[in-house]
Design a protein around this motif. Structure first.
Motif, PDB file in Angstrom:
ATOM      1  N   SER A   1       8.433 -10.865  40.210  1.00 38.09           N
ATOM      2  CA  SER A   1       7.927 -12.228  40.388  1.00 38.09           C
ATOM      3  C   SER A   1       9.014 -13.287  39.902  1.00 38.09           C
ATOM      4  CB  SER A   1       6.524 -12.508  39.595  1.00 38.09           C
ATOM      5  OG  SER A   1       6.932 -12.005  38.573  1.00 38.09           O
ATOM      6  N   ALA A   2       9.830 -12.944  39.051  1.00 39.65           N
ATOM      7  CA  ALA A   2      10.697 -13.799  38.339  1.00 39.65           C
ATOM      8  C   ALA A   2      11.855 -14.054  39.058  1.00 39.65           C
ATOM      9  CB  ALA A   2      11.236 -13.525  36.912  1.00 39.65           C
TER      10      ALA A   2
ATOM     11  N   THR B   1      14.895 -17.141  38.837  1.00 42.34           N
ATOM     12  CA  THR B   1      15.890 -16.800  38.200  1.00 42.34           C
ATOM     13  C   THR B   1      17.197 -17.118  39.242  1.00 42.34           C
ATOM     14  OG1 THR B   1      14.831 -15.201  37.036  1.00 42.34           O
ATOM     15  CG2 THR B   1      17.236 -14.883  37.230  1.00 42.34           C
TER      16      THR B   1
ATOM     17  N   THR C   1      11.482  -8.956  33.549  1.00 46.73           N
ATOM     18  CA  THR C   1       9.957  -8.733  33.432  1.00 46.73           C
ATOM     19  C   THR C   1      10.197  -7.287  32.751  1.00 46.73           C
ATOM     20  OG1 THR C   1      10.024  -7.639  35.654  1.00 46.73           O
ATOM     21  CG2 THR C   1       9.313  -9.951  35.116  1.00 46.73           C
TER      22      THR C   1
ATOM     23  N   LEU D   1       2.357 -10.492  31.760  1.00 50.72           N
ATOM     24  CA  LEU D   1       2.885 -11.202  32.661  1.00 50.72           C
ATOM     25  C   LEU D   1       1.787 -10.908  33.722  1.00 50.72           C
ATOM     26  CD1 LEU D   1       4.627 -13.066  34.269  1.00 50.72           C
ATOM     27  CD2 LEU D   1       6.053 -11.010  34.852  1.00 50.72           C
TER      28      LEU D   1
ATOM     29  N   TYR E   1      -0.773 -14.409  35.453  1.00 61.52           N
ATOM     30  CA  TYR E   1      -1.054 -14.535  36.893  1.00 61.52           C
ATOM     31  C   TYR E   1      -2.384 -14.606  37.209  1.00 61.52           C
ATOM     32  CZ  TYR E   1       4.029 -14.668  38.449  1.00 61.52           C
ATOM     33  OH  TYR E   1       5.332 -14.917  38.685  1.00 61.52           O
TER      34      TYR E   1
ATOM     35  N   HIS F   1       4.370 -20.686  41.041  1.00 61.65           N
ATOM     36  CA  HIS F   1       5.625 -20.652  40.809  1.00 61.65           C
ATOM     37  C   HIS F   1       6.127 -20.996  39.564  1.00 61.65           C
ATOM     38  CE1 HIS F   1       6.561 -19.928  44.907  1.00 61.65           C
ATOM     39  NE2 HIS F   1       6.180 -21.019  45.202  1.00 61.65           N
TER      40      HIS F   1
ATOM     41  N   GLY G   1       6.611 -17.775  37.159  1.00 64.29           N
ATOM     42  CA  GLY G   1       7.922 -17.102  37.214  1.00 64.29           C
ATOM     43  C   GLY G   1       9.127 -17.862  36.625  1.00 64.29           C
TER      44      GLY G   1
END
Length: 323
Positions: A191-192, A196, A211, A218, A222, A306, A309
């Motif tokens: 998800s990151a 990133t 992650t 995390l 979410y 978003h 992330g």
């Protein structure tokens, strides 16, 4: 990288913190996304809607549509649809990049926050990687499901007992559940990657290390963000729907009177009533306002999602750079 470098609260409320610091930027991006989306919807309605309204009018008046004209109108509509689809994907990509630039780097492009550049190209490649993983999971799950169903049927048929069928079904369900859990695990761990990619200005897929060691907090972030989005959407959506309902009260009243009187107006009269309502300035203004507000709120919901992330990319990226 330290597995403790993750602040749950910052991840959940990152969007709201950014909105508090830069409310004008948040509103500006949301407004631009709403305007571009509204323009695309109008274009789709003008092409597809014109065709369907023509078909309805032909049916109401009792005319049999000419096959050649139907194909001609349908061909014109189908020519425009791929362009509308491409436009929708470009708007979604530019909106995602605009939000992630603001959420990770605190930047917003001057005047027009949407653009097509290096960030968008790198984000597009990263999204393709995520899409490839999602499609891979889909086809693997589909293949496994087909094999499981076939295996259960064969197993139950061979043994000829209800117990065998139940046992086979239970095993199949457990394997399918394991695939769903694996998909959730992969989605959280990846998800990151988009954030990133924008933060570090490189194609960061799969950003697996970002992650590492924080899967459960995390996932919880979410889940909590999804609940927040759901509750706010339900409350605001109810207000907007009630507002829109008020604009249609005259039409509802006319239909109620017809129902009470027991009269059955011809289709031409009903179409005329609908056309009259939809051409009233108040109704058009209400529909336009509610539509734009709905798109803006949808844009904010995307940004909130978003932002988790983005917070991970900032928190973990900072620790990684320090190390």
């Amino acid at each position: 990288m330290s597995t403790q470098a993750f602040d749950f609260g910052k991840a959940v409320f990152h969007f709201f913190n950014v909105a508090g610091r830069k409310p004008a930027a948040v509103l500006w991006i949301g407004l631009w996304q709403a305007l571009l989306t509204a323009g695309l919807v109008y274009l789709a309605f003008a092409t597809i809607g014109d065709f369907y309204f023509w078909i309805i009018s032909q049916a109401v008046t009792g005319h049999e549509p000419n096959e050649t004209e139907v194909l001609t109108r349908l061909g014109s509509t189908m020519t425009v649809m791929p362009l509308i689809s491409i436009g929708g994907m470009l708007i979604a990509l530019m909106a995602q990049a605009a939000w992630l630039r603001l959420l990770t780097r605190g930047e917003m492009a001057a005047v027009i926050p949407f653009r097509l550049g290096g960030d968008e190209l790198r984000l597009f490649v990263t999204n393709l990687g995520l899409l490839a993983v999602a499609m891979g999971f889909y086809f693997v799950s589909l293949a496994v499901t087909v094999m499981l169903v076939g295996g259960v049927v064969a197993f139950a048929g061979g043994n000829g007992s209800t117990e065998a069928g139940l046992a086979g079904g239970f095993v199949a369900a457990m394997i399918f559940l394991a695939l769903v859990l694996a998909a959730v695990f992969a989605a959280v761990r990846l998800s990151a990657a988009p954030a990133t990619t924008i933060l570090e200005k490189r194609i960061a897929f799969p950003a697996w290390s970002m992650t590492r060691g924080i899967f459960w907090p995390l996932l919880g972030a979410y889940v909590l963000v999804a609940i927040i989005i759901g509750v706010l959407s339900a409350i605001i959506g109810t207000v907007l729907n009630i507002t829109l309902l008020g604009a249609f009260m005259p039409l509802i009243g006319e239909f109620a009177e017809l129902a009470q009187s027991g009269s059955q107006p011809p289709p031409e009269e009903i179409m005329a009533m609908l056309e009259d309502v939809f051409t009233r300035p108040g109704v058009l203004t209400s529909i336009t306002a509610v539509g734009l507000l709905s798109v803006i709120l949808r844009s904010f919901a995307d940004a909130v999602w978003h932002s988790v992330g983005a917070s991970v990319a900032i928190q973990r990226g900072t620790v990684e750079a320090a190390q």
